[in-house]
Design a protein around this motif. Structure first.
Motif, short mmCIF file in Angstrom:
data_model
loop_
_atom_site.label_atom_id
_atom_site.label_comp_id
_atom_site.label_asym_id
_atom_site.label_seq_id
_atom_site.Cartn_x
_atom_site.Cartn_y
_atom_site.Cartn_z
N SER A 23 -3.22 16.49 2.99
CA SER A 23 -2.30 15.35 3.88
C SER A 23 -1.78 14.36 3.01
O SER A 23 -2.47 13.46 2.67
CB SER A 23 -3.08 15.07 5.19
OG SER A 23 -2.37 13.89 5.54
N VAL A 24 -0.51 14.30 2.71
CA VAL A 24 0.27 13.42 1.90
C VAL A 24 0.22 11.95 2.90
O VAL A 24 -0.15 10.87 2.11
CB VAL A 24 1.66 13.59 1.68
CG1 VAL A 24 2.27 12.39 1.36
CG2 VAL A 24 1.82 14.67 1.09
N GLY A 25 0.12 11.97 4.24
CA GLY A 25 0.00 10.93 5.01
C GLY A 25 -1.38 10.13 4.94
O GLY A 25 -1.41 8.95 4.67
N ALA A 26 -2.45 10.99 4.88
CA ALA A 26 -3.79 10.57 4.90
C ALA A 26 -4.00 10.03 3.24
O ALA A 26 -4.44 9.06 3.20
CB ALA A 26 -4.76 11.65 5.02
N LEU A 27 -3.60 10.70 2.11
CA LEU A 27 -3.60 10.38 0.80
C LEU A 27 -2.95 8.89 0.63
O LEU A 27 -3.33 8.19 0.00
CB LEU A 27 -3.24 11.42 -0.22
CG LEU A 27 -4.20 12.44 -0.20
CD1 LEU A 27 -3.50 13.85 -0.72
CD2 LEU A 27 -5.47 12.13 -0.83
N SER A 28 -1.79 8.96 1.09
CA SER A 28 -0.98 7.97 0.84
C SER A 28 -1.53 6.28 1.64
O SER A 28 -1.33 5.44 0.97
CB SER A 28 0.71 7.91 1.40
OG SER A 28 0.58 8.21 2.78
N ARG A 29 -1.94 6.73 2.69
CA ARG A 29 -2.67 5.54 3.17
C ARG A 29 -3.84 5.17 2.64
O ARG A 29 -4.15 4.04 2.41
CB ARG A 29 -3.15 5.71 5.01
CG ARG A 29 -1.99 5.97 5.69
CD ARG A 29 -2.26 6.49 7.27
NE ARG A 29 -1.03 6.67 8.00
CZ ARG A 29 -1.17 7.01 9.31
NH1 ARG A 29 -2.32 6.74 10.05
NH2 ARG A 29 -0.12 7.23 10.11
N LEU A 30 -4.89 6.20 2.15
CA LEU A 30 -6.10 5.66 1.37
C LEU A 30 -5.53 4.89 -0.04
O LEU A 30 -5.89 4.09 -0.30
CB LEU A 30 -6.78 7.00 0.99
CG LEU A 30 -7.84 6.75 0.22
CD1 LEU A 30 -8.95 6.01 0.80
CD2 LEU A 30 -8.69 8.33 0.02
N GLY A 31 -4.45 5.70 -0.73
CA GLY A 31 -3.87 4.87 -1.89
C GLY A 31 -3.26 3.40 -1.49
O GLY A 31 -3.68 2.54 -2.21
N SER A 32 -2.74 3.30 -0.39
CA SER A 32 -2.40 2.03 0.12
C SER A 32 -3.54 0.89 0.23
O SER A 32 -3.57 0.06 -0.10
CB SER A 32 -1.56 1.84 1.32
OG SER A 32 -0.23 2.43 0.97
N ALA A 33 -4.57 1.55 0.82
CA ALA A 33 -5.96 0.68 0.97
C ALA A 33 -6.38 0.45 -0.26
O ALA A 33 -7.06 -0.67 -0.50
CB ALA A 33 -6.83 1.48 1.93
N TYR A 34 -6.57 1.37 -1.27
CA TYR A 34 -6.97 1.10 -2.69
C TYR A 34 -6.29 -0.03 -3.44
O TYR A 34 -6.80 -0.87 -4.13
CB TYR A 34 -7.01 2.15 -3.42
CG TYR A 34 -8.18 3.14 -3.10
CD1 TYR A 34 -9.55 2.83 -3.01
CD2 TYR A 34 -8.05 4.59 -3.06
CE1 TYR A 34 -10.57 3.60 -2.74
CE2 TYR A 34 -8.91 5.52 -3.09
CZ TYR A 34 -10.34 5.06 -2.53
OH TYR A 34 -11.36 5.94 -2.21
N MET A 35 -4.75 0.09 -3.07
CA MET A 35 -4.07 -0.80 -3.70
C MET A 35 -4.31 -2.24 -3.17
O MET A 35 -4.43 -3.27 -3.97
CB MET A 35 -2.36 -0.58 -3.36
CG MET A 35 -1.73 0.60 -4.17
SD MET A 35 -1.55 0.31 -5.93
CE MET A 35 -0.07 -0.68 -5.74
#
Length: 191
Positions: free
Chosen positions: A75-87
Protein backbone atom coordinates in the motif's frame (compact mmCIF):
# COMPACT_ATOMS: atom_id res chain seq x y z
CA UNK A 1 -16.12 4.23 23.50
CA UNK A 2 -16.58 4.10 19.72
CA UNK A 3 -16.77 0.92 17.70
CA UNK A 4 -13.39 1.77 16.12
CA UNK A 5 -11.84 2.17 19.57
CA UNK A 6 -13.31 -1.15 20.64
CA UNK A 7 -12.00 -2.85 17.52
CA UNK A 8 -8.53 -1.45 18.00
CA UNK A 9 -8.43 -2.26 21.69
CA UNK A 10 -9.59 -5.83 21.12
CA UNK A 11 -7.16 -6.51 18.29
CA UNK A 12 -3.75 -7.27 19.76
CA UNK A 13 -2.10 -6.56 16.37
CA UNK A 14 -2.33 -2.93 17.46
CA UNK A 15 -0.37 -3.39 20.66
CA UNK A 16 -0.52 -1.07 23.61
CA UNK A 17 0.87 1.97 21.78
CA UNK A 18 -2.19 2.30 19.57
CA UNK A 19 -4.85 0.80 21.82
CA UNK A 20 -4.18 3.20 24.68
CA UNK A 21 -4.89 6.22 22.51
CA UNK A 22 -8.30 5.09 21.37
CA UNK A 23 -9.42 3.18 24.42
CA UNK A 24 -9.50 6.26 26.58
CA UNK A 25 -8.98 6.14 30.33
CA UNK A 26 -9.87 2.49 30.78
CA UNK A 27 -6.30 1.46 29.96
CA UNK A 28 -7.28 -0.67 27.01
CA UNK A 29 -9.89 -2.73 28.87
CA UNK A 30 -12.59 -3.64 26.40
CA UNK A 31 -16.18 -3.92 27.50
CA UNK A 32 -17.70 -4.69 24.06
CA UNK A 33 -15.10 -6.33 21.78
CA UNK A 34 -15.76 -6.32 18.05
CA UNK A 35 -14.39 -8.62 15.40
CA UNK A 36 -12.67 -6.36 12.94
CA UNK A 37 -11.89 -7.42 9.41
CA UNK A 38 -8.38 -6.81 8.12
CA UNK A 39 -9.70 -3.89 6.06
CA UNK A 40 -11.40 -2.36 9.12
CA UNK A 41 -8.20 -2.81 11.09
CA UNK A 42 -6.11 -1.24 8.33
CA UNK A 43 -8.51 1.70 8.00
CA UNK A 44 -8.56 2.26 11.75
CA UNK A 45 -4.76 2.15 11.96
CA UNK A 46 -4.42 4.64 9.11
CA UNK A 47 -6.94 7.02 10.66
CA UNK A 48 -5.42 6.71 14.11
CA UNK A 49 -1.85 7.05 12.84
CA UNK A 50 -2.77 10.12 10.80
CA UNK A 51 -4.63 11.69 13.73
CA UNK A 52 -1.71 11.09 16.08
CA UNK A 53 0.63 12.63 13.49
CA UNK A 54 -1.59 15.69 13.17
CA UNK A 55 -1.51 16.06 16.95
CA UNK A 56 2.28 15.97 17.11
CA UNK A 57 2.53 12.44 18.54
CA UNK A 58 4.99 11.27 15.92
CA UNK A 59 6.43 8.20 17.67
CA UNK A 60 2.95 6.85 18.42
CA UNK A 61 1.90 7.68 14.88
CA UNK A 62 4.84 5.74 13.47
CA UNK A 63 3.95 2.76 15.66
CA UNK A 64 0.38 2.61 14.34
CA UNK A 65 1.37 3.29 10.75
CA UNK A 66 4.09 0.63 10.91
CA UNK A 67 1.38 -1.89 11.83
CA UNK A 68 -0.76 -0.65 8.94
CA UNK A 69 2.16 -1.09 6.53
CA UNK A 70 2.70 -4.62 7.89
CA UNK A 71 -0.95 -5.43 7.14
CA UNK A 72 -0.71 -3.97 3.62
CA UNK A 73 2.96 -4.04 2.58
CA UNK A 74 2.06 -3.03 -0.98
CA UNK A 75 0.00 0.00 0.00
CA UNK A 76 1.63 3.21 -1.20
CA UNK A 77 -0.78 5.09 1.06
CA UNK A 78 0.26 3.23 4.20
CA UNK A 79 3.96 3.38 3.33
CA UNK A 80 3.86 7.09 2.49
CA UNK A 81 2.12 7.93 5.76
CA UNK A 82 4.67 5.82 7.65
CA UNK A 83 7.48 7.60 5.79
CA UNK A 84 5.98 10.96 6.76
CA UNK A 85 5.85 9.87 10.40
CA UNK A 86 9.51 8.84 10.22
CA UNK A 87 10.36 12.22 8.66
CA UNK A 88 8.64 13.95 11.59
CA UNK A 89 10.68 11.76 13.97
CA UNK A 90 13.82 12.78 12.01
CA UNK A 91 14.46 9.13 11.17
CA UNK A 92 15.43 9.87 7.59
CA UNK A 93 16.93 6.45 6.90
CA UNK A 94 13.61 4.72 7.65
CA UNK A 95 11.70 7.41 5.79
CA UNK A 96 13.94 6.78 2.77
CA UNK A 97 13.19 3.06 2.98
CA UNK A 98 9.44 3.72 3.01
CA UNK A 99 9.51 6.18 0.13
CA UNK A 100 11.87 3.96 -1.87
CA UNK A 101 9.31 1.19 -1.51
CA UNK A 102 6.57 3.61 -2.68
CA UNK A 103 8.59 4.39 -5.82
CA UNK A 104 9.20 0.67 -6.42
CA UNK A 105 5.47 -0.04 -6.10
CA UNK A 106 4.40 2.89 -8.27
CA UNK A 107 7.27 4.35 -10.33
CA UNK A 108 4.83 6.62 -12.15
CA UNK A 109 3.74 8.36 -8.95
CA UNK A 110 5.18 11.88 -8.99
CA UNK A 111 4.36 12.36 -5.31
CA UNK A 112 6.36 9.24 -4.34
CA UNK A 113 9.43 10.61 -6.11
CA UNK A 114 8.91 13.97 -4.41
CA UNK A 115 8.67 12.32 -0.97
CA UNK A 116 11.79 10.27 -1.66
CA UNK A 117 13.60 13.40 -2.82
CA UNK A 118 12.68 15.11 0.45
CA UNK A 119 13.96 12.19 2.52
CA UNK A 120 17.21 12.14 0.56
CA UNK A 121 17.59 15.91 0.94
CA UNK A 122 17.06 15.72 4.71
CA UNK A 123 19.66 12.94 4.79
CA UNK A 124 22.02 15.33 2.90
CA UNK A 125 22.04 13.04 -0.14
CA UNK A 126 21.50 15.92 -2.55
CA UNK A 127 22.52 14.11 -5.74
CA UNK A 128 19.86 11.45 -5.09
CA UNK A 129 17.33 14.10 -4.08
CA UNK A 130 17.91 15.92 -7.38
CA UNK A 131 17.27 12.74 -9.36
CA UNK A 132 13.96 12.16 -7.60
CA UNK A 133 12.83 15.77 -7.90
CA UNK A 134 13.64 15.64 -11.62
CA UNK A 135 11.62 12.44 -11.98
CA UNK A 136 8.72 14.00 -10.07
CA UNK A 137 8.86 16.96 -12.44
CA UNK A 138 8.88 14.72 -15.53
CA UNK A 139 5.69 13.15 -14.22
CA UNK A 140 4.07 16.37 -12.95
CA UNK A 141 5.82 19.50 -14.27
CA UNK A 142 3.11 21.81 -12.93
CA UNK A 143 3.86 21.14 -9.26
CA UNK A 144 5.96 23.96 -7.84
CA UNK A 145 7.19 22.10 -4.74
CA UNK A 146 9.65 19.79 -6.53
CA UNK A 147 11.00 22.85 -8.36
CA UNK A 148 11.55 24.65 -5.04
CA UNK A 149 13.22 21.68 -3.37
CA UNK A 150 15.26 20.95 -6.49
CA UNK A 151 16.56 24.50 -6.18
CA UNK A 152 17.48 23.93 -2.54
CA UNK A 153 19.42 20.74 -3.30
CA UNK A 154 21.19 22.41 -6.21
CA UNK A 155 22.07 25.34 -3.94
CA UNK A 156 23.56 22.92 -1.38
CA UNK A 157 25.80 21.56 -4.15
CA UNK A 158 26.81 25.12 -5.14
CA UNK A 159 25.11 24.81 -8.52
CA UNK A 160 23.75 28.30 -8.07
CA UNK A 161 22.67 29.14 -11.62
CA UNK A 162 20.63 25.94 -11.84
CA UNK A 163 19.24 26.57 -8.35
CA UNK A 164 18.07 30.05 -9.33
CA UNK A 165 16.48 28.66 -12.49
CA UNK A 166 14.61 26.04 -10.43
CA UNK A 167 13.40 28.69 -7.96
CA UNK A 168 12.26 30.84 -10.88
CA UNK A 169 10.24 27.92 -12.28
CA UNK A 170 8.68 27.37 -8.85
CA UNK A 171 7.79 31.06 -8.60
CA UNK A 172 6.32 31.05 -12.11
CA UNK A 173 3.97 28.30 -10.95
CA UNK A 174 3.26 29.77 -7.50
CA UNK A 175 4.20 33.47 -7.40
CA UNK A 176 2.95 33.99 -3.83
CA UNK A 177 5.27 31.42 -2.24
CA UNK A 178 7.21 33.41 0.34
CA UNK A 179 9.31 30.38 1.24
CA UNK A 180 10.47 30.01 -2.36
CA UNK A 181 11.30 33.74 -2.46
CA UNK A 182 13.38 33.35 0.70
CA UNK A 183 15.20 30.30 -0.68
CA UNK A 184 15.94 32.21 -3.88
CA UNK A 185 17.24 35.18 -1.88
CA UNK A 186 19.62 32.91 0.03
CA UNK A 187 20.90 31.51 -3.27
CA UNK A 188 21.51 35.05 -4.51
CA UNK A 189 23.44 35.89 -1.36
CA UNK A 190 25.64 32.84 -1.78
CA UNK A 191 26.24 33.59 -5.46
Amino acid sequence: MSDVANAISSDNRFGSDCAGHVAGNNGGVVRRPLQASALDTLSALLVLGTTLHQNGKFEESASCLRRAAELQPKSVGALSRLGSAYMACRDYARATECFTRCVELDPGCAQAHYWLGNACRENREHEQAILHYQQALKLDPGNYLPWKNLGSSLRELNQLEQALAAYDRALALHPKSELTRCCRAVALLVA
